[in-house]
Each structure stands twice: as C-alpha cells, then as structure tokens.
Design a protein around this motif. Structure first.
Motif, PDB file in Angstrom:
ATOM      1  N   ILE A 221      42.144  45.661  41.528  1.00 24.85           N
ATOM      2  CA  ILE A 221      42.795  46.398  40.451  1.00 24.85           C
ATOM      3  C   ILE A 221      43.294  47.732  40.997  1.00 24.85           C
ATOM      4  CG2 ILE A 221      42.504  47.447  38.179  1.00 24.85           C
ATOM      5  CD1 ILE A 221      40.232  45.470  37.670  1.00 24.85           C
ATOM      6  N   VAL A 222      44.576  47.988  40.794  1.00 22.34           N
ATOM      7  CA  VAL A 222      45.171  49.260  41.217  1.00 22.34           C
ATOM      8  C   VAL A 222      45.342  50.143  39.984  1.00 22.34           C
ATOM      9  CG1 VAL A 222      47.126  50.360  42.376  1.00 22.34           C
ATOM     10  CG2 VAL A 222      46.387  48.058  43.067  1.00 22.34           C
ATOM     11  N   LEU A 223      44.982  51.402  40.104  1.00 20.99           N
ATOM     12  CA  LEU A 223      45.129  52.344  38.998  1.00 20.99           C
ATOM     13  C   LEU A 223      45.362  53.739  39.543  1.00 20.99           C
ATOM     14  CD1 LEU A 223      41.618  53.188  37.488  1.00 20.99           C
ATOM     15  CD2 LEU A 223      41.893  51.923  39.596  1.00 20.99           C
ATOM     16  N   THR A 224      45.668  54.661  38.667  1.00 18.27           N
ATOM     17  CA  THR A 224      45.756  56.075  39.003  1.00 18.27           C
ATOM     18  C   THR A 224      44.686  56.805  38.179  1.00 18.27           C
ATOM     19  OG1 THR A 224      47.493  56.323  37.327  1.00 18.27           O
ATOM     20  CG2 THR A 224      48.198  56.043  39.626  1.00 18.27           C
ATOM     21  N   PRO A 225      44.253  57.988  38.622  1.00 18.28           N
ATOM     22  CA  PRO A 225      43.163  58.677  37.925  1.00 18.28           C
ATOM     23  C   PRO A 225      43.616  59.374  36.652  1.00 18.28           C
ATOM     24  CG  PRO A 225      43.823  59.928  39.851  1.00 18.28           C
ATOM     25  CD  PRO A 225      44.626  58.668  39.880  1.00 18.28           C
ATOM     26  N   ALA A 249      37.406  44.996  44.583  1.00 16.26           N
ATOM     27  CA  ALA A 249      37.678  46.415  44.869  1.00 16.26           C
ATOM     28  C   ALA A 249      38.601  46.978  43.802  1.00 16.26           C
ATOM     29  CB  ALA A 249      38.301  46.595  46.254  1.00 16.26           C
ATOM     30  N   VAL A 250      38.487  48.284  43.626  1.00 13.68           N
ATOM     31  CA  VAL A 250      39.407  49.041  42.768  1.00 13.68           C
ATOM     32  C   VAL A 250      40.096  50.062  43.662  1.00 13.68           C
ATOM     33  CG1 VAL A 250      39.552  50.679  40.867  1.00 13.68           C
ATOM     34  CG2 VAL A 250      38.003  48.730  40.705  1.00 13.68           C
ATOM     35  N   VAL A 251      41.421  50.108  43.614  1.00 12.37           N
ATOM     36  CA  VAL A 251      42.186  51.024  44.464  1.00 12.37           C
ATOM     37  C   VAL A 251      42.796  52.110  43.589  1.00 12.37           C
ATOM     38  CG1 VAL A 251      44.047  51.259  46.151  1.00 12.37           C
ATOM     39  CG2 VAL A 251      42.715  49.138  46.056  1.00 12.37           C
ATOM     40  N   VAL A 252      42.362  53.350  43.806  1.00  6.80           N
ATOM     41  CA  VAL A 252      42.902  54.483  43.056  1.00  6.80           C
ATOM     42  C   VAL A 252      44.072  55.051  43.854  1.00  6.80           C
ATOM     43  CG1 VAL A 252      42.386  56.638  41.869  1.00  6.80           C
ATOM     44  CG2 VAL A 252      40.562  54.957  42.255  1.00  6.80           C
ATOM     45  N   ASN A 253      45.246  54.930  43.308  1.00  9.11           N
ATOM     46  CA  ASN A 253      46.461  55.296  44.025  1.00  9.11           C
ATOM     47  C   ASN A 253      46.927  56.702  43.632  1.00  9.11           C
ATOM     48  OD1 ASN A 253      48.516  54.742  45.832  1.00  9.11           O
ATOM     49  ND2 ASN A 253      49.828  53.763  44.316  1.00  9.11           N
ATOM     50  N   ARG A 254      47.705  57.314  44.540  1.00 19.40           N
ATOM     51  CA  ARG A 254      48.347  58.610  44.284  1.00 19.40           C
ATOM     52  C   ARG A 254      47.346  59.738  44.012  1.00 19.40           C
ATOM     53  NH1 ARG A 254      52.724  55.859  40.239  1.00 19.40           N
ATOM     54  NH2 ARG A 254      53.859  54.682  41.819  1.00 19.40           N
ATOM     55  N   VAL A 255      46.328  59.789  44.861  1.00 22.80           N
ATOM     56  CA  VAL A 255      45.362  60.882  44.769  1.00 22.80           C
ATOM     57  C   VAL A 255      45.927  62.077  45.533  1.00 22.80           C
ATOM     58  CG1 VAL A 255      43.026  61.639  45.329  1.00 22.80           C
ATOM     59  CG2 VAL A 255      43.437  59.282  44.558  1.00 22.80           C
ATOM     60  N   ILE A 256      46.080  63.198  44.849  1.00 22.00           N
ATOM     61  CA  ILE A 256      46.709  64.383  45.443  1.00 22.00           C
ATOM     62  C   ILE A 256      45.731  65.074  46.393  1.00 22.00           C
ATOM     63  CG2 ILE A 256      47.708  66.651  44.944  1.00 22.00           C
ATOM     64  CD1 ILE A 256      48.653  65.502  42.270  1.00 22.00           C
TER      65      ILE A 256
END
Length: 408
Positions: A221-225, A249-256
C-alpha cells in the motif's frame, strides 16, 4: 511448475495521486538490476507507467506482448481488449441472439452486451498467464486506485462463486433436455462453446486466486502522510484482509527531508504526526519511507535512485525472495465447537455484519462484502456467536443436531 519456480508477485495500490505508479516502477527497476527477470504491468485504464519508465507504452493486444525497457526489465499495459476479447466474442454472440429473440433493437443490444468488468477479467487472465509462463522471477503489478483494486481482487472469488452455481444448471440443460428446455423457456440456450468459455474462465480465476493468496504474492500500500490518505489506507488494509490478501509493506511516499527552512520545517512537523499515526495503524507491517525529490523521477536511472533512497521507518523491508506469511481465514477446533477465524486488522465489531445463507457466510465490513463458501464441517453447524477482537473476526459454530447428532 514446481513451487520454487513460481514468480514473486507484488501488487502495488493506493489512493490516486500518492505515487503508486512511481513506487511500482522503482521496485521493478530495483528487482531487475538485482538480477531478476522482471515484468511490471499496469491494470490501470488511465495508466502512467510508460511515463514513469520513460517509454511509450501502449495497451497490449495479447498476453505475450510486453515491451523491453532494459536488460531483464519488461513492461506491459493491460486493458479490456487484451486477450480476453476473443473469448468474450463467443459469449457476446450468444447474448445478442438472446436479445434478438425477445425483440431488443440491435443497436440497443450492442450497448447491453458491453462486458462489465472486462478490464479486471483481462488483467487477471493476463497475470495468470505470466505467473505460469516461467519467463519471470518477479511480477510487479501497478494497480488502479484502491476502489478498482478491490474490485479486481474480489473478482476471482465472486466470479467463481457465481459460475459454480451456473455451470451445473447449464450442463443439465445441454443434455437431452435441451430442446424441451429451450421451448419451455422461449429462449435459445447456450451452446457447448459458450459453456466451454465459462468453464475456462472459472478454472483460470481459481488458479489466479490460489496464486494471489499464496506465499509468493503480496500487496503493498502506497500512501502519503496526510490524514485523508491514511484513513483510506487503513480501510484498504481491512478490505484486503477480508478477501484474504496479505499486505507485506506500507510505503510512505513524498516524505520531506528535515532541514532548517521554516516552510519545510512546518511540513516536517505535520508529516511527523502523520508518520506516527501510520506506524501505530500498521503495527506489525513494515513501514517504508520514500523522500520527496526535487524533481519527478522519470526513467530507470531516476527510479533506481528513488529505490535506493527508500528506507525503513518501522520493521525490516521485506525481501523479494522471502515467503509471505499466510494471513487468510482458517478454522480452529475448540472442544465440540468450531471457530472460523478471519484476520480483519483495524476493524471493530460495529463495522461487521454477518449473515448465513445456506452453505455460505456473508461478511460485510463497512460496505465491503465477501461471500465465503463454508468448509464442509461448518455446513453441518449453526452460528452461535461472533465478534472482533485483536484484529480478528471469530465466528463460533456449534453442531446442528438435526443434521449432525452427537456420536456421529
């Protein structure tokens, strides 16, 4: 194929706009450059997989048609006209005959016979072909957004459930009863070729379902925070578990990245809160983070760099050559009772509705439904009680004394 020859299948999904296509493409590039024969395929009608890979990727007309991107990496886009069209033509011709026999205008009939779920059926049949071809070590599937993904993954069991009930009836009608039955119904009955196509679909769907719930397949699962995105990701985890699919797995994308710039520091604080919610929500599932890059990663080299910068926030990143722990339903004996256990992470008892329908158990979780064909031992039982605790639905069955008296 022997179990050791089965490819590793990873389905990548998430809310639209979170970067799931980029994540899927980066995983595929990483696998290919690690020495694995890798196929990345998109089941999204509005796919951007070709854009991410930096190639012009058109919808394939056949199962076998893939595009070489670089050494050991191929790509494919699947749509309603991929492979399944010829088989659908057989069923469509029969439906047109039926509609014509009851006086439906031919133009209207053409609209009526548009195949619902054609994209999903085509995607599953194509995936099944690749999984048994022996050509690939890893297959990464860039799925459509979450609602379409759930429909795709629910299809093998749902279609199989309906076809299992349709086929015995149709086969009986295609024996000596056929002329009389057709006259009584006033409609043309399907010929053997129609039944053959339905039977083939049933067999393929069963094989795909078995493969996708095996130790060789998982969902990421891909998500953003962000709160809205996290809420949808929580729901998709529960729904995937309802249907027996494992999330590895969970993938947190676009973490600054953290720095001293005031604007980015404010985003860092907001994202830190989201990351805490994610690690709490998905406890027990590895959580990975991918940075928010200065530019959009396009092409294999940029995707490989993104994969290299993807790091573990909580738990260890799952290895592609490691088996996926099973998380499907099972039945436990408890004295004279039996307990059906179905993992439902993040669900509460108030979210779940149950109904017994003959030999099936209908489970509805916040509007997402699964019809479970009960094992033979439970068909002779009745439901005593049910509840959700510790992320599991537990349904207790007791013997139906009328059909299964004690001592027998």
């Amino acid at each position: 194929m022997s179990p050791s020859a089965e490819p590793r299948v990873v389905l990548v999904t998430g809310k639209g706009g979170v970067g799931k296509t980029t994540t899927a493409a980066a995983l595929a590039v990483e696998a290919a450059r690690g020495g694995r024969r890798t196929l990345v395929m998109s089941t999204d009608v509005a796919h951007s997989l070709g854009d991410a890979l930096g190639v012009e990727l058109r919808t394939s007309s056949s199962w076998e048609q893939t595009m070489a991107v670089e050494d050991r990496l191929h790509a494919q886009a699947v749509g309603a006209r991929t492979s399944v069209a010829a088989d659908w033509g057989t069923l469509r011709d029969y439906l047109l005959t039926v509609l014509d026999s009851i006086g439906v205008d031919p133009v209207v009939a053409e609209e009526f016979t548009a195949l619902p779920g054609a994209d999903e059926i085509s995607a599953l049949l194509t995936l099944g072909h690749h999984a048994t071809s022996g050509d690939w070590d890893v297959i990464v599937v860039d799925c459509a957004p979450t609602a379409e993904t759930l429909r795709l993954l629910a299809l093998p069991e749902v279609l199989g459930w309906h076809l299992d009930r349709l086929m015995p009836v149709q086969r009986r009608l295609l024996t000596a009863m056929r002329p009389a039955a057709a006259a009584a119904a006033g409609l043309p009955l399907p010929g053997p070729e129609v039944v053959d196509v339905i039977t083939m679909w049933r067999e393929h769907m069963a094989e795909v379902r078995t493969m996708l719930t095996s130790e060789h397949a998982s969902v990421r699962i891909v998500l953003t925070p962000e709160n809205v995105v996290i809420a949808e990701a929580r729901r998709i985890l529960t729904s995937l578990s309802l249907h027996g699919y494992a999330v590895d797995a969970v993938v947190v994308n676009r973490v600054i990245p953290v720095d001293e710039d005031p604007w980015r520091a404010a985003w860092n604080a907001a994202q830190a809160s989201g990351l805490r919610t994610i690690t709490e929500s998905f406890h027990g599932i590895p959580v990975l983070t991918a940075p928010y890059l200065a530019g959009e990663p396009t092409g294999p080299d940029a995707l490989a760099d993104l994969a290299a910068q993807t790091d573990s926030l909580d738990g260890e990143a799952p290895a592609l050559d490691a088996p996926v722990p099973p998380r499907g339903l099972h039945v436990e004996a408890d004295g004279d009772d039996f307990v059906l256990v179905l993992p439902l992470p993040l669900a509460r008892s108030g979210d779940v509705d149950l109904a017994r329908r003959a030999d099936d158990l209908v489970v509805d979780v916040s509007g997402v439904r699964r019809v479970i064909a009960l094992p033979s031992v439970l068909r002779r039982c009745i439901v005593k009680n049910a509840g959700v605790r510790s992320g599991e639905l537990r349904v207790r069955f007791v013997r139906d004394e009328e059909v299964w008296p004690r001592g027998r």
